[in-house]
Design a protein around this motif. Sequence first.
Motif, PDB file in Angstrom:
ATOM      1  N   ILE A  83      54.171 -44.405 -84.820  1.00  0.00           N
ATOM      2  CA  ILE A  83      55.301 -43.467 -84.739  1.00  0.00           C
ATOM      3  C   ILE A  83      55.858 -43.452 -83.323  1.00  0.00           C
ATOM      4  N   LEU A  84      54.957 -43.408 -82.333  1.00  0.00           N
ATOM      5  CA  LEU A  84      55.382 -43.408 -80.933  1.00  0.00           C
ATOM      6  C   LEU A  84      56.166 -44.667 -80.604  1.00  0.00           C
ATOM      7  N   LYS A  85      55.718 -45.806 -81.083  1.00  0.00           N
ATOM      8  CA  LYS A  85      56.426 -47.058 -80.811  1.00  0.00           C
ATOM      9  C   LYS A  85      57.831 -47.029 -81.417  1.00  0.00           C
ATOM     10  N   TYR A  86      57.956 -46.476 -82.604  1.00  0.00           N
ATOM     11  CA  TYR A  86      59.271 -46.374 -83.244  1.00  0.00           C
ATOM     12  C   TYR A  86      60.182 -45.446 -82.441  1.00  0.00           C
ATOM     13  N   PHE A  87      59.643 -44.294 -82.061  1.00  0.00           N
ATOM     14  CA  PHE A  87      60.374 -43.339 -81.229  1.00  0.00           C
ATOM     15  C   PHE A  87      60.794 -43.984 -79.909  1.00  0.00           C
ATOM     16  N   ASP A  88      59.889 -44.721 -79.290  1.00  0.00           N
ATOM     17  CA  ASP A  88      60.172 -45.374 -78.015  1.00  0.00           C
ATOM     18  C   ASP A  88      61.304 -46.386 -78.158  1.00  0.00           C
ATOM     19  N   GLY A 125      53.110 -34.931 -93.251  1.00  0.00           N
ATOM     20  CA  GLY A 125      52.816 -36.293 -92.873  1.00  0.00           C
ATOM     21  C   GLY A 125      52.151 -36.307 -91.505  1.00  0.00           C
ATOM     22  N   ILE A 126      51.512 -37.415 -91.170  1.00  0.00           N
ATOM     23  CA  ILE A 126      51.003 -37.602 -89.813  1.00  0.00           C
ATOM     24  C   ILE A 126      52.205 -37.617 -88.862  1.00  0.00           C
ATOM     25  N   PHE A 127      52.047 -37.066 -87.666  1.00  0.00           N
ATOM     26  CA  PHE A 127      53.206 -36.817 -86.816  1.00  0.00           C
ATOM     27  C   PHE A 127      52.919 -37.031 -85.343  1.00  0.00           C
ATOM     28  N   ILE A 128      54.011 -37.068 -84.563  1.00  0.00           N
ATOM     29  CA  ILE A 128      53.940 -36.857 -83.120  1.00  0.00           C
ATOM     30  C   ILE A 128      54.768 -35.611 -82.806  1.00  0.00           C
ATOM     31  N   ASP A 129      54.404 -34.925 -81.721  1.00  0.00           N
ATOM     32  CA  ASP A 129      55.090 -33.702 -81.306  1.00  0.00           C
ATOM     33  C   ASP A 129      56.026 -33.968 -80.138  1.00  0.00           C
ATOM     34  N   ILE A 130      57.218 -33.382 -80.211  1.00  0.00           N
ATOM     35  CA  ILE A 130      58.172 -33.443 -79.105  1.00  0.00           C
ATOM     36  C   ILE A 130      58.286 -32.056 -78.483  1.00  0.00           C
ATOM     37  N   PHE A 131      57.872 -31.933 -77.228  1.00  0.00           N
ATOM     38  CA  PHE A 131      57.973 -30.680 -76.483  1.00  0.00           C
ATOM     39  C   PHE A 131      59.244 -30.732 -75.632  1.00  0.00           C
ATOM     40  N   ILE A 132      60.032 -29.666 -75.694  1.00  0.00           N
ATOM     41  CA  ILE A 132      61.353 -29.651 -75.076  1.00  0.00           C
ATOM     42  C   ILE A 132      61.325 -28.796 -73.803  1.00  0.00           C
ATOM     43  N   TRP A 133      61.699 -29.409 -72.689  1.00  0.00           N
ATOM     44  CA  TRP A 133      61.755 -28.714 -71.400  1.00  0.00           C
ATOM     45  C   TRP A 133      63.172 -28.216 -71.147  1.00  0.00           C
ATOM     46  N   ASP A 134      63.306 -26.902 -70.979  1.00  0.00           N
ATOM     47  CA  ASP A 134      64.593 -26.284 -70.669  1.00  0.00           C
ATOM     48  C   ASP A 134      64.695 -25.978 -69.184  1.00  0.00           C
ATOM     49  N   GLY A 135      65.943 -25.848 -68.721  1.00  0.00           N
ATOM     50  CA  GLY A 135      66.170 -25.397 -67.360  1.00  0.00           C
ATOM     51  C   GLY A 135      65.762 -23.936 -67.213  1.00  0.00           C
ATOM     52  N   VAL A 136      65.083 -23.606 -66.108  1.00  0.00           N
ATOM     53  CA  VAL A 136      64.644 -22.231 -65.848  1.00  0.00           C
ATOM     54  C   VAL A 136      64.861 -21.902 -64.368  1.00  0.00           C
ATOM     55  N   PRO A 137      64.956 -20.620 -64.038  1.00  0.00           N
ATOM     56  CA  PRO A 137      65.025 -20.238 -62.625  1.00  0.00           C
ATOM     57  C   PRO A 137      63.622 -20.238 -62.023  1.00  0.00           C
ATOM     58  N   ASN A 138      63.536 -20.289 -60.723  1.00  0.00           N
ATOM     59  CA  ASN A 138      62.242 -20.177 -60.062  1.00  0.00           C
ATOM     60  C   ASN A 138      61.895 -18.697 -59.889  1.00  0.00           C
ATOM     61  N   GLU A 139      61.877 -17.999 -61.012  1.00  0.00           N
ATOM     62  CA  GLU A 139      61.604 -16.556 -61.050  1.00  0.00           C
ATOM     63  C   GLU A 139      60.666 -16.283 -62.224  1.00  0.00           C
ATOM     64  N   PRO A 140      59.357 -16.249 -61.968  1.00  0.00           N
ATOM     65  CA  PRO A 140      58.384 -16.096 -63.047  1.00  0.00           C
ATOM     66  C   PRO A 140      58.646 -14.909 -63.971  1.00  0.00           C
ATOM     67  N   ASP A 141      59.081 -13.783 -63.420  1.00  0.00           N
ATOM     68  CA  ASP A 141      59.320 -12.609 -64.264  1.00  0.00           C
ATOM     69  C   ASP A 141      60.435 -12.854 -65.275  1.00  0.00           C
ATOM     70  N   VAL A 142      61.467 -13.565 -64.864  1.00  0.00           N
ATOM     71  CA  VAL A 142      62.575 -13.878 -65.768  1.00  0.00           C
ATOM     72  C   VAL A 142      62.108 -14.826 -66.871  1.00  0.00           C
ATOM     73  N   ILE A 143      61.338 -15.844 -66.485  1.00  0.00           N
ATOM     74  CA  ILE A 143      60.826 -16.800 -67.471  1.00  0.00           C
ATOM     75  C   ILE A 143      59.931 -16.089 -68.482  1.00  0.00           C
ATOM     76  N   TYR A 144      59.019 -15.272 -67.986  1.00  0.00           N
ATOM     77  CA  TYR A 144      58.089 -14.579 -68.875  1.00  0.00           C
ATOM     78  C   TYR A 144      58.834 -13.652 -69.839  1.00  0.00           C
ATOM     79  N   LYS A 145      59.837 -12.974 -69.349  1.00  0.00           N
ATOM     80  CA  LYS A 145      60.593 -12.042 -70.192  1.00  0.00           C
ATOM     81  C   LYS A 145      61.255 -12.766 -71.359  1.00  0.00           C
ATOM     82  N   VAL A 146      61.899 -13.894 -71.086  1.00  0.00           N
ATOM     83  CA  VAL A 146      62.588 -14.607 -72.166  1.00  0.00           C
ATOM     84  C   VAL A 146      61.582 -15.251 -73.112  1.00  0.00           C
TER      85      VAL A 146
END
Length: 266
Positions: free
Chosen positions: A16-21, A113-134
């Motif tokens: 699956i990874l090879k196909y995705f790649d 089915g057998i799978f691979i997982d895609i984790f999505i990285w979003d833009g965030v501020p360098n403010e831990p309290d804001v990140i935690y709240k959302v």
Amino acid sequence: MKKLSLRELQLVTLDILKYFDKVCAKNNIQYSLGGGTLIGAVRNSGFIPWDDDIDVYMHRDQYEKFVKIWNNEKHDQYELSLAEDIHGMISGEMTKIFDKNTTLIDTKGRKSGIFIDIFIWDGVPNEPDVIYKVMKKHRRLKLRFSSCRKRWYKAKDNTLIKSMFAKLSNYLFNKMMLNLKRFQDKYPIDKTEYIGLVLSDYGGWKKSYMPKKYFDSVVYLDFEDSKFPVMNGYHEHLTMYYGDYMKLPPENEQKPQHTIEAYVLD
């Protein structure tokens, strides 16, 4: 059906990874191996011996490009389950690519089915309290939505209760997506200096955001019989997230974490 050994399961996920790649390479889409798969590439030049899945990381903009291209092509063997689809396996959390010729039973008793997982990285501020709240708000909505959707699916067709849970599920899902959209619009990934796993890592939120420069580019490492891209700052990321990631975990933790059984269909 043929029951698969752990090694046979790993090789299916590798295909699956090879196909995705191939899709990503053909369309100039950047991604990185992630999580335990990334550790495996660095420490083992392949799978961690007891690992039973594959994780990849994508920036939000690269992910959206990938989904658009995937949906415009035909994929006979593979199927995409989107985080932003109300009927996705892990709606609001992560996207998966399934091999339709297989069956997997996970530790929660779910079949897919057998799978691979895609984790999505979003833009965030360098403010831990804001990140935690959302992230806290997103998790709360996601749990409520998942609970309602489960009742929606279980209710008998053409009944009032099914209609009620369908409407409530749609309301909660749309609210969750709207909140995410507002956050993404406020912190677009092309404008921020930090990125975070806003959708999927509430439990480890203090470790799941990092300077975007860790993932500005990729290098290629051996993984089994191929080379795959990993983020340029993989050492800094893995150290921040796992500590001494080159050290093996205790022996009692050296076992598959997600899968009970897996099969190839006849």
